[in-house]
Design an enzyme around this catalytic site. Sequence first.
Site: not given
Length: 158
Positions: A21, A47-48, A50, A68, A73, A93, A100, A103, A109
């Site tokens: 995050h 992700t993007g 990061t 994300g 995600d 965080d 999101h 997501d 999960r």
Amino acid sequence: MEKDFNFVNMNATKNIALVAHDNCKKDLIEWSIENKRKLSKHHLFGTGTTATLIAKATQLPVKAYNSGPLGGDQQIGSRIVEGEIDFIIFFWDPLEAQPHDPDVKALLRVAVLYDIPIASNQSTADFLLTSPFMETSYNRKVIDYAKRIDKRTQNFSK
């Protein structure tokens, strides 16, 4: 008794997703720099922003998916289902609501469903990255939930 799980092999070279995050990106980047040598032995995804920032800071190749909030995600979650992600390091965080959040919850999960190791903070990431399993193949024990649901259905219909 019929087993209701399958073993899924994780190679010695892991496919690691790096996610953070906004308020945790700096921490994950610093952690990645400190662990560059170990991370260089594996395939990295993220992700993007990061992924882009970690690649720039470490000079390691990091395949970037969308950010994300724009579905990154979910892209990583789908790669887990497809057997292309073995491991997640996700510095999130806990004090900031994310637009999101559904997501993120779906990603976590799916990771649990497929028995994917998840590090959600630096201590856990340190423990997992230094595990002897990081340098060897490992068989994840993935529960076959379809079989478990079928068994439950059969038991109720008796």
